[in-house]
Design a protein around this motif. Structure first.
Motif, mmCIF file in Angstrom:
data_model
loop_
_atom_site.group_PDB
_atom_site.id
_atom_site.type_symbol
_atom_site.label_atom_id
_atom_site.label_comp_id
_atom_site.label_asym_id
_atom_site.label_seq_id
_atom_site.Cartn_x
_atom_site.Cartn_y
_atom_site.Cartn_z
ATOM 1 N N GLU A 1 22.649 -1.409 -8.915
ATOM 2 C CA GLU A 1 22.928 -0.628 -9.953
ATOM 3 C C GLU A 1 22.715 0.278 -11.072
ATOM 4 O O GLU A 1 22.372 1.388 -11.768
ATOM 5 C CB GLU A 1 22.199 0.708 -8.868
ATOM 6 C CG GLU A 1 22.428 0.648 -7.410
ATOM 7 C CD GLU A 1 22.500 -0.347 -6.259
ATOM 8 O OE1 GLU A 1 24.084 -0.846 -7.070
ATOM 9 O OE2 GLU A 1 22.337 -0.845 -5.134
ATOM 10 N N ASN A 2 24.369 -0.369 -11.415
ATOM 11 C CA ASN A 2 24.805 -0.009 -12.498
ATOM 12 C C ASN A 2 24.425 -1.468 -13.878
ATOM 13 O O ASN A 2 25.139 -0.742 -14.605
ATOM 14 C CB ASN A 2 25.994 0.685 -12.411
ATOM 15 C CG ASN A 2 26.300 1.102 -13.217
ATOM 16 O OD1 ASN A 2 25.752 2.288 -14.214
ATOM 17 N ND2 ASN A 2 28.084 0.971 -13.733
ATOM 18 N N VAL A 3 24.302 -2.117 -13.574
ATOM 19 C CA VAL A 3 23.787 -3.672 -14.489
ATOM 20 C C VAL A 3 22.969 -3.873 -14.905
ATOM 21 O O VAL A 3 21.783 -3.830 -14.467
ATOM 22 C CB VAL A 3 25.232 -4.299 -13.856
ATOM 23 C CG1 VAL A 3 24.940 -6.106 -14.587
ATOM 24 C CG2 VAL A 3 26.011 -4.273 -13.579
ATOM 25 N N VAL A 4 22.900 -4.220 -16.093
ATOM 26 C CA VAL A 4 21.454 -4.391 -16.924
ATOM 27 C C VAL A 4 21.745 -5.694 -17.651
ATOM 28 O O VAL A 4 22.860 -5.453 -18.745
ATOM 29 C CB VAL A 4 20.856 -3.284 -17.509
ATOM 30 C CG1 VAL A 4 20.436 -2.542 -16.505
ATOM 31 C CG2 VAL A 4 21.740 -2.581 -18.625
ATOM 32 N N ALA A 5 20.969 -6.606 -18.477
ATOM 33 C CA ALA A 5 20.848 -7.398 -19.371
ATOM 34 C C ALA A 5 20.275 -6.928 -20.654
ATOM 35 O O ALA A 5 19.529 -5.784 -20.692
ATOM 36 C CB ALA A 5 19.806 -8.449 -18.638
ATOM 37 N N ALA A 6 21.744 -6.630 -21.697
ATOM 38 C CA ALA A 6 21.458 -5.651 -22.731
ATOM 39 C C ALA A 6 21.090 -7.061 -24.275
ATOM 40 O O ALA A 6 22.138 -8.213 -23.931
ATOM 41 C CB ALA A 6 22.137 -5.233 -22.800
ATOM 42 N N CYS A 7 20.487 -6.843 -25.243
ATOM 43 C CA CYS A 7 20.751 -7.787 -26.068
ATOM 44 C C CYS A 7 21.998 -7.627 -27.414
ATOM 45 O O CYS A 7 22.821 -6.029 -26.340
ATOM 46 C CB CYS A 7 19.812 -7.366 -27.606
ATOM 47 S SG CYS A 7 19.989 -5.502 -27.826
ATOM 48 N N ARG A 8 22.648 -8.110 -27.618
ATOM 49 C CA ARG A 8 24.429 -7.879 -28.969
ATOM 50 C C ARG A 8 23.859 -6.538 -29.101
ATOM 51 O O ARG A 8 24.750 -5.822 -29.508
ATOM 52 C CB ARG A 8 23.884 -9.087 -29.842
ATOM 53 C CG ARG A 8 25.565 -9.422 -30.079
ATOM 54 C CD ARG A 8 25.539 -10.812 -31.216
ATOM 55 N NE ARG A 8 26.668 -10.198 -31.300
ATOM 56 C CZ ARG A 8 27.932 -11.458 -31.210
ATOM 57 N NH1 ARG A 8 27.040 -12.717 -30.324
ATOM 58 N NH2 ARG A 8 29.160 -11.941 -31.103
ATOM 59 N N SER A 9 23.401 -6.204 -29.604
ATOM 60 C CA SER A 9 22.591 -4.685 -30.838
ATOM 61 C C SER A 9 23.011 -3.701 -30.503
ATOM 62 O O SER A 9 23.875 -3.123 -30.595
ATOM 63 C CB SER A 9 21.490 -5.078 -31.376
ATOM 64 O OG SER A 9 21.784 -3.586 -32.263
ATOM 65 N N CYS A 10 22.024 -4.174 -28.480
ATOM 66 C CA CYS A 10 22.261 -2.704 -28.180
ATOM 67 C C CYS A 10 23.642 -3.036 -27.339
ATOM 68 O O CYS A 10 23.764 -1.048 -27.238
ATOM 69 C CB CYS A 10 20.951 -2.890 -27.306
ATOM 70 S SG CYS A 10 19.579 -2.074 -27.913
ATOM 71 N N ASN A 11 23.744 -3.524 -26.705
ATOM 72 C CA ASN A 11 24.845 -3.590 -26.321
ATOM 73 C C ASN A 11 26.333 -2.743 -27.277
ATOM 74 O O ASN A 11 26.962 -2.007 -26.980
ATOM 75 C CB ASN A 11 25.549 -4.460 -26.002
ATOM 76 C CG ASN A 11 26.812 -4.526 -24.255
ATOM 77 O OD1 ASN A 11 27.649 -3.852 -24.252
ATOM 78 N ND2 ASN A 11 26.884 -6.226 -23.632
ATOM 79 N N HIS A 12 26.421 -3.107 -28.171
ATOM 80 C CA HIS A 12 27.269 -3.106 -29.696
ATOM 81 C C HIS A 12 27.208 -1.592 -29.541
ATOM 82 O O HIS A 12 28.041 -0.558 -29.878
ATOM 83 C CB HIS A 12 27.349 -3.658 -30.561
ATOM 84 C CG HIS A 12 28.316 -3.412 -31.754
ATOM 85 N ND1 HIS A 12 29.221 -3.983 -31.416
ATOM 86 C CD2 HIS A 12 28.046 -2.394 -32.744
ATOM 87 C CE1 HIS A 12 30.395 -2.833 -32.748
ATOM 88 N NE2 HIS A 12 29.585 -2.696 -33.631
ATOM 89 N N ILE A 13 25.972 -0.945 -29.756
ATOM 90 C CA ILE A 13 25.860 0.436 -30.442
ATOM 91 C C ILE A 13 26.227 1.133 -29.012
ATOM 92 O O ILE A 13 26.456 2.190 -29.218
ATOM 93 C CB ILE A 13 24.470 0.638 -30.492
ATOM 94 C CG1 ILE A 13 23.984 0.155 -32.076
ATOM 95 C CG2 ILE A 13 24.243 2.395 -30.736
ATOM 96 C CD1 ILE A 13 22.920 -0.124 -32.472
ATOM 97 N N LYS A 14 26.012 1.232 -27.672
ATOM 98 C CA LYS A 14 25.953 1.574 -26.717
ATOM 99 C C LYS A 14 27.896 2.164 -26.817
ATOM 100 O O LYS A 14 28.089 2.796 -26.046
ATOM 101 C CB LYS A 14 25.168 1.339 -25.540
ATOM 102 C CG LYS A 14 25.523 2.372 -24.715
ATOM 103 C CD LYS A 14 24.994 1.264 -23.231
ATOM 104 C CE LYS A 14 25.060 2.222 -21.840
ATOM 105 N NZ LYS A 14 26.411 1.949 -21.411
ATOM 106 N N ALA A 15 28.470 0.774 -26.756
ATOM 107 C CA ALA A 15 29.495 0.918 -26.410
ATOM 108 C C ALA A 15 30.088 1.041 -25.097
ATOM 109 O O ALA A 15 30.043 1.439 -23.653
ATOM 110 C CB ALA A 15 30.493 1.322 -27.376
ATOM 111 N N ASP A 16 30.701 2.262 -24.883
ATOM 112 C CA ASP A 16 31.238 2.559 -23.991
ATOM 113 C C ASP A 16 30.454 4.135 -23.534
ATOM 114 O O ASP A 16 31.339 5.331 -22.831
ATOM 115 C CB ASP A 16 32.929 3.073 -23.389
ATOM 116 C CG ASP A 16 33.774 3.874 -24.219
ATOM 117 O OD1 ASP A 16 33.260 3.858 -25.620
ATOM 118 O OD2 ASP A 16 34.404 4.596 -23.964
#
Length: 179
Positions: free
Chosen positions: A108-123
């Protein structure tokens, strides 16, 4: 290495095994081949088609399995290999509520993400950025996910997996529907 779908005597999918294990089941007369692959297995005196689907001759009692285990491969299969934020090709795993803020490592808390979105979202949380998820994350259901989540798929398996939710699973993987 080719993989083989193993069915219980009741045609319930049990799992995926290497071709060597499937051949041992066949040669020991513990299983029958329902579908053959295009590969021909040769010995000094015999040539037999390699199986793609085998069915056990005796019913094997399987304990309750619960939900599908959370693995990277199963997560990417659930999300169709696409980023949950922008729809680009996913290359990483992201926690919607970051683990640093108490988020769990759960379906319920894990998703697949692209490198760019994962980097921008961070924590940060999704709401802090004003982003929206393309679909609500949740655990996949159905026995077919245990097979499809392994990443090994053969078109010859589909008729045996359809009664167990394979059509829904494949539709999500191919991006034809959202969660």
């Amino acid at each position: 290495m080719p993989q083989v779908l193993v069915l219980n005597a009741s045609y319930e999918p049990l799992g995926v095994v290497p071709i060597r294990r499937a051949l041992i089941l066949l040669l020991n007369d513990k299983a029958v081949s329902l579908e053959d692959s295009d590969v021909l297995m040769r010995s000094a005196t015999h040539a037999i088609p390699a199986p793609s689907v085998v069915r056990l001759k005796r019913f094997v009692r399987v304990p309750y399995r619960g939900s599908v285990p959370l693995t990277r491969r199963a997560l990417f299969a659930r999300d169709g290999g696409r980023c949950a934020y922008c729809g680009a090709v996913a290359t990483s795993v992201d926690h919607v509520i970051p683990r640093s803020r108490g988020g769990a490592h759960a379906w319920e808390n894990v998703v697949a993400a692209c490198r760019s979105c994962n980097h921008i979202k961070a924590d940060r949380q999704v709401a802090e950025l004003g982003w929206r998820l393309r679909h609500k994350p949740g655990p996949p259901s159905g026995l077919a996910w245990r097979i499809i989540g392994t990443g090994h798929r053969d078109p010859r398996w589909l008729p045996y997996l359809q009664p167990y939710g394979a059509d829904d699973a494949l539709a999500r993987i191919e991006g034809r529907t959202s969660a």
